[in-house]
Design a protein around this motif. Sequence first.
Motif, short mmCIF file in Angstrom:
data_model
loop_
_atom_site.label_atom_id
_atom_site.label_comp_id
_atom_site.label_asym_id
_atom_site.label_seq_id
_atom_site.Cartn_x
_atom_site.Cartn_y
_atom_site.Cartn_z
N TYR A 1 58.98 57.78 71.19
CA TYR A 1 60.47 58.42 70.78
C TYR A 1 60.07 60.10 71.14
N ASP B 1 64.01 62.14 75.48
CA ASP B 1 65.22 63.47 74.41
C ASP B 1 64.77 63.15 72.97
N THR B 2 65.16 64.17 71.94
CA THR B 2 65.50 63.68 70.82
C THR B 2 66.74 64.16 70.27
N GLU B 3 66.93 63.57 69.54
CA GLU B 3 67.86 63.87 68.50
C GLU B 3 67.86 63.87 67.03
N PRO B 4 68.17 64.91 66.20
CA PRO B 4 68.04 65.34 65.08
C PRO B 4 67.72 64.21 64.06
N THR C 1 65.63 62.00 64.82
CA THR C 1 63.88 62.19 64.54
C THR C 1 63.68 61.88 62.79
#
Length: 84
Positions: A35, A39-42, A45
């Motif tokens: 993960y 790219d990470t998304e709130p 996460t």
Amino acid sequence: MRKTTKGKGFLGAVLVTITVAVLMFLLTGALLTGYFGGDTEPFATGVVLFFALLYLAVALGAIISLYRRWKEIQGGEEDEAKRY
């Protein structure tokens, strides 16, 4: 059917605990590495961290169960089913 479990009750518990704990730690590591490697998304996460904590809770539960089994054996009760 054997009448006693002398010396047999703890080895299986240790092997299962090690297997479960290692698999959960590897799964947690793979999840977090996969993960956070992109790219990470709130929101995602939070979901990933929830599942990572869930896997770690399973590993901790297995370790606690092993400790309790060890205490049972130390207390003289090698096979809890013998009481019933």
